[in-house]
Design a protein around this motif. Structure first.
Motif, PDB file in Angstrom:
ATOM      1  N   LEU A 132      -0.816  -8.080 -10.434  1.00 39.38           N
ATOM      2  CA  LEU A 132       0.424  -8.124  -9.661  1.00 39.38           C
ATOM      3  C   LEU A 132       1.566  -7.948 -10.644  1.00 39.38           C
ATOM      4  CD1 LEU A 132       1.822  -8.471  -6.952  1.00 39.38           C
ATOM      5  CD2 LEU A 132       1.875 -10.949  -7.368  1.00 39.38           C
ATOM      6  N   LEU A 133       2.320  -6.868 -10.470  1.00 36.02           N
ATOM      7  CA  LEU A 133       3.363  -6.509 -11.432  1.00 36.02           C
ATOM      8  C   LEU A 133       4.749  -6.548 -10.783  1.00 36.02           C
ATOM      9  CD1 LEU A 133       1.680  -3.349 -13.054  1.00 36.02           C
ATOM     10  CD2 LEU A 133       1.379  -5.762 -13.675  1.00 36.02           C
ATOM     11  N   GLU A 134       5.739  -6.851 -11.619  1.00 39.10           N
ATOM     12  CA  GLU A 134       7.141  -6.815 -11.178  1.00 39.10           C
ATOM     13  C   GLU A 134       7.935  -6.067 -12.247  1.00 39.10           C
ATOM     14  OE1 GLU A 134      10.403  -9.779  -9.109  1.00 39.10           O
ATOM     15  OE2 GLU A 134       9.037 -10.613 -10.607  1.00 39.10           O
ATOM     16  N   PRO A 135       7.953  -4.725 -12.169  1.00 46.42           N
ATOM     17  CA  PRO A 135       8.646  -3.928 -13.189  1.00 46.42           C
ATOM     18  C   PRO A 135      10.161  -4.035 -13.125  1.00 46.42           C
ATOM     19  CG  PRO A 135       6.961  -2.649 -12.052  1.00 46.42           C
ATOM     20  CD  PRO A 135       7.193  -3.895 -11.259  1.00 46.42           C
ATOM     21  N   ALA A 136      10.699  -4.405 -11.967  1.00 49.81           N
ATOM     22  CA  ALA A 136      12.154  -4.527 -11.806  1.00 49.81           C
ATOM     23  C   ALA A 136      12.440  -5.514 -10.685  1.00 49.81           C
ATOM     24  CB  ALA A 136      12.772  -3.169 -11.484  1.00 49.81           C
ATOM     25  N   LYS A 137      13.679  -5.961 -10.626  1.00 48.15           N
ATOM     26  CA  LYS A 137      14.065  -6.899  -9.581  1.00 48.15           C
ATOM     27  C   LYS A 137      13.842  -6.270  -8.211  1.00 48.15           C
ATOM     28  CE  LYS A 137      17.922  -9.814  -8.045  1.00 48.15           C
ATOM     29  NZ  LYS A 137      19.347 -10.179  -8.266  1.00 48.15           N
ATOM     30  N   GLU A 138      13.203  -7.022  -7.320  1.00 43.36           N
ATOM     31  CA  GLU A 138      12.900  -6.595  -5.953  1.00 43.36           C
ATOM     32  C   GLU A 138      11.949  -5.410  -5.899  1.00 43.36           C
ATOM     33  OE1 GLU A 138      16.561  -6.032  -3.858  1.00 43.36           O
ATOM     34  OE2 GLU A 138      17.120  -8.146  -3.978  1.00 43.36           O
ATOM     35  N   PHE A 139      11.210  -5.183  -6.970  1.00 41.88           N
ATOM     36  CA  PHE A 139      10.172  -4.143  -6.988  1.00 41.88           C
ATOM     37  C   PHE A 139       8.877  -4.756  -7.506  1.00 41.88           C
ATOM     38  CE2 PHE A 139       8.317  -0.478  -9.624  1.00 41.88           C
ATOM     39  CZ  PHE A 139       7.485  -0.075  -8.577  1.00 41.88           C
ATOM     40  N   LYS A 140       7.912  -4.899  -6.598  1.00 36.78           N
ATOM     41  CA  LYS A 140       6.607  -5.445  -6.955  1.00 36.78           C
ATOM     42  C   LYS A 140       5.515  -4.495  -6.479  1.00 36.78           C
ATOM     43  CE  LYS A 140       7.945 -10.350  -6.647  1.00 36.78           C
ATOM     44  NZ  LYS A 140       7.684 -11.652  -5.975  1.00 36.78           N
ATOM     45  N   LEU A 141       4.430  -4.473  -7.218  1.00 30.15           N
ATOM     46  CA  LEU A 141       3.292  -3.663  -6.828  1.00 30.15           C
ATOM     47  C   LEU A 141       2.001  -4.300  -7.281  1.00 30.15           C
ATOM     48  CD1 LEU A 141       2.454  -0.802  -9.238  1.00 30.15           C
ATOM     49  CD2 LEU A 141       4.508  -2.155  -9.652  1.00 30.15           C
ATOM     50  N   GLU A 142       0.933  -3.964  -6.567  1.00 31.90           N
ATOM     51  CA  GLU A 142      -0.412  -4.304  -7.013  1.00 31.90           C
ATOM     52  C   GLU A 142      -0.979  -3.104  -7.756  1.00 31.90           C
ATOM     53  OE1 GLU A 142      -2.374  -7.640  -4.022  1.00 31.90           O
ATOM     54  OE2 GLU A 142      -3.083  -5.567  -3.977  1.00 31.90           O
ATOM     55  N   PHE A 143      -1.459  -3.366  -8.948  1.00 29.05           N
ATOM     56  CA  PHE A 143      -2.057  -2.334  -9.789  1.00 29.05           C
ATOM     57  C   PHE A 143      -3.561  -2.603  -9.796  1.00 29.05           C
ATOM     58  CE2 PHE A 143      -3.641  -0.493 -13.625  1.00 29.05           C
ATOM     59  CZ  PHE A 143      -2.782   0.516 -14.020  1.00 29.05           C
ATOM     60  N   CYS A 144      -4.329  -1.758  -9.115  1.00 33.20           N
ATOM     61  CA  CYS A 144      -5.775  -1.978  -8.986  1.00 33.20           C
ATOM     62  C   CYS A 144      -6.550  -0.893  -9.712  1.00 33.20           C
ATOM     63  CB  CYS A 144      -6.186  -1.983  -7.522  1.00 33.20           C
ATOM     64  SG  CYS A 144      -5.392  -3.264  -6.530  1.00 33.20           S
ATOM     65  N   ILE A 145      -7.513  -1.298 -10.511  1.00 34.39           N
ATOM     66  CA  ILE A 145      -8.444  -0.371 -11.149  1.00 34.39           C
ATOM     67  C   ILE A 145      -9.797  -0.538 -10.470  1.00 34.39           C
ATOM     68  CG2 ILE A 145      -9.556   0.329 -13.303  1.00 34.39           C
ATOM     69  CD1 ILE A 145      -7.222  -0.889 -14.809  1.00 34.39           C
ATOM     70  N   ASP A 146     -10.292   0.538  -9.858  1.00 37.32           N
ATOM     71  CA  ASP A 146     -11.561   0.507  -9.144  1.00 37.32           C
ATOM     72  C   ASP A 146     -12.602   1.335  -9.879  1.00 37.32           C
ATOM     73  OD1 ASP A 146     -10.312  -0.988  -7.214  1.00 37.32           O
ATOM     74  OD2 ASP A 146     -10.037   0.673  -5.806  1.00 37.32           O
ATOM     75  N   GLU A 147     -13.780   0.729 -10.106  1.00 37.27           N
ATOM     76  CA  GLU A 147     -14.878   1.413 -10.790  1.00 37.27           C
ATOM     77  C   GLU A 147     -16.181   1.142 -10.045  1.00 37.27           C
ATOM     78  OE1 GLU A 147     -14.478   0.765 -15.321  1.00 37.27           O
ATOM     79  OE2 GLU A 147     -13.447  -0.948 -14.384  1.00 37.27           O
ATOM     80  N   GLY A 148     -16.822   2.199  -9.558  1.00 38.07           N
ATOM     81  CA  GLY A 148     -18.069   2.010  -8.830  1.00 38.07           C
ATOM     82  C   GLY A 148     -18.556   3.304  -8.227  1.00 38.07           C
ATOM     83  N   SER A 149     -19.014   3.243  -6.958  1.00 42.86           N
ATOM     84  CA  SER A 149     -19.589   4.432  -6.340  1.00 42.86           C
ATOM     85  C   SER A 149     -19.480   4.392  -4.821  1.00 42.86           C
ATOM     86  CB  SER A 149     -21.059   4.580  -6.736  1.00 42.86           C
ATOM     87  OG  SER A 149     -21.812   3.477  -6.242  1.00 42.86           O
ATOM     88  N   ILE A 150     -19.555   5.585  -4.226  1.00 46.09           N
ATOM     89  CA  ILE A 150     -19.653   5.788  -2.791  1.00 46.09           C
ATOM     90  C   ILE A 150     -21.057   6.300  -2.518  1.00 46.09           C
ATOM     91  CG2 ILE A 150     -18.741   7.034  -0.787  1.00 46.09           C
ATOM     92  CD1 ILE A 150     -16.183   7.517  -2.446  1.00 46.09           C
ATOM     93  N   THR A 151     -21.705   5.764  -1.482  1.00 46.46           N
ATOM     94  CA  THR A 151     -23.051   6.209  -1.136  1.00 46.46           C
ATOM     95  C   THR A 151     -23.114   6.568   0.337  1.00 46.46           C
ATOM     96  OG1 THR A 151     -24.022   4.754  -2.817  1.00 46.46           O
ATOM     97  CG2 THR A 151     -25.498   5.612  -1.123  1.00 46.46           C
ATOM     98  N   ALA A 152     -23.551   7.793   0.629  1.00 48.10           N
ATOM     99  CA  ALA A 152     -23.771   8.265   1.992  1.00 48.10           C
ATOM    100  C   ALA A 152     -25.193   8.787   2.051  1.00 48.10           C
ATOM    101  CB  ALA A 152     -22.777   9.353   2.366  1.00 48.10           C
ATOM    102  N   ASN A 153     -26.046   8.074   2.788  1.00 51.13           N
ATOM    103  CA  ASN A 153     -27.464   8.372   2.800  1.00 51.13           C
ATOM    104  C   ASN A 153     -27.985   8.334   1.363  1.00 51.13           C
ATOM    105  OD1 ASN A 153     -27.607   8.542   5.591  1.00 51.13           O
ATOM    106  ND2 ASN A 153     -27.176  10.738   5.610  1.00 51.13           N
ATOM    107  N   GLN A 154     -28.451   9.447   0.813  1.00 53.31           N
ATOM    108  CA  GLN A 154     -29.017   9.429  -0.527  1.00 53.31           C
ATOM    109  C   GLN A 154     -28.126  10.106  -1.555  1.00 53.31           C
ATOM    110  OE1 GLN A 154     -32.948  11.088  -0.103  1.00 53.31           O
ATOM    111  NE2 GLN A 154     -33.593   9.509   1.331  1.00 53.31           N
ATOM    112  N   LEU A 155     -26.897  10.391  -1.172  1.00 56.84           N
ATOM    113  CA  LEU A 155     -25.948  11.010  -2.086  1.00 56.84           C
ATOM    114  C   LEU A 155     -24.938   9.978  -2.563  1.00 56.84           C
ATOM    115  CD1 LEU A 155     -25.191  14.393  -0.277  1.00 56.84           C
ATOM    116  CD2 LEU A 155     -26.852  13.957  -2.084  1.00 56.84           C
ATOM    117  N   THR A 156     -24.554  10.078  -3.824  1.00 59.75           N
ATOM    118  CA  THR A 156     -23.565   9.160  -4.373  1.00 59.75           C
ATOM    119  C   THR A 156     -22.477   9.932  -5.106  1.00 59.75           C
ATOM    120  OG1 THR A 156     -24.748   8.847  -6.469  1.00 59.75           O
ATOM    121  CG2 THR A 156     -25.275   7.325  -4.667  1.00 59.75           C
TER     122      THR A 156
END
Length: 219
Positions: A132-156
């Motif tokens: 959870l970041l606050e780079p400036a007054k009245e400006f906030k953001l969630e900074f998310c790093i996602d690492e993994g996979s998507i699987t549909a049937n036998q494809l990833t």
């Protein structure tokens, strides 16, 4: 009506550790980063009726909690994703239509045949690190790093992306933060116009086309 606004960025998986150590994150963080293992199940009918109506239905597990998310009426431009979003806690991984509060969605899901046709179509499994970041007054953001996979049937397909979700402020500030972030990274952070659901559907369509090519039933 709740609206989610986020900027999605794609990067090579080898740089995930570098990003997590950026001084930029340490300078602006206002809360200790949170690490989660997330498992999400996406639902639709065999003929993809939800996608035809630009509706996404996902149930995500984090720890022992299940969260149902419905999204619709979205726009995507230059990596910026904006859409209506409704989230509710549920007790298991099956959809709970009693949780829907939006009147238009209620009317859509009142059809018993539609509800009965919904089934899991693909899943995502990934680790998320959230700042959870606050780079400036009245400006906030969630900074998310996602690492993994998507699987549909036998494809990833791998997941390796950053989501910058606006919590307060405006989209111009979000883009300025992206520019500052890119300056601190000696590798490209590519604006991403496809979300996890879109990539899941693409994988699923690829699998269905492959079955048809080899004469297998498409059902």
């Amino acid at each position: 009506m709740p609206t989610e606004v986020e900027l999605k960025l794609r990067f090579s998986s080898q740089y995930a550790g570098y990003i997590k150590q950026l001084q930029l994150l340490k300078d602006y963080e206002i809360k200790t980063p949170v690490k989660q293992k997330l498992h999400s199940v996406y639902y639709d009918s065999p003929d993809f009726i939800l996608r035809q109506h630009r509706i996404g239905l996902r149930i995500r597990k984090s720890g022992n909690q299940w969260i149902q998310t419905i999204k619709n009426s979205g726009t995507i431009h230059a990596g910026l994703h904006q859409h209506n979003e409704w989230e509710h806690s549920v007790i298991h991984e099956n959809p709970d239509f009693s949780q829907i509060t939006d009147q238009d969605l209620k009317k859509f899901f009142v059809d018993k045949a539609l509800r009965a046709s919904l089934r899991p179509i693909f899943v995502t499994d990934f680790h998320r690190t959230t700042y959870l970041l606050e780079p400036a007054k009245e400006f906030k953001l969630e900074f998310c790093i996602d690492e993994g996979s998507i699987t549909a049937n036998q494809l990833t397909q791998p997941i390796c992306e950053i989501e910058l979700e606006l919590k307060s402020g405006d989209t111009s500030q979000l883009r300025l933060f992206y520019a500052a972030l890119q300056k601190n990274c000696p590798f490209p952070l590519i604006l991403e116009n496809t979300n996890k659901a879109m990539r899941g559907y693409a994988l699923l369509t690829q699998q269905l086309n492959r079955r048809n090519t080899y004469g297998e039933p498409n059902n």
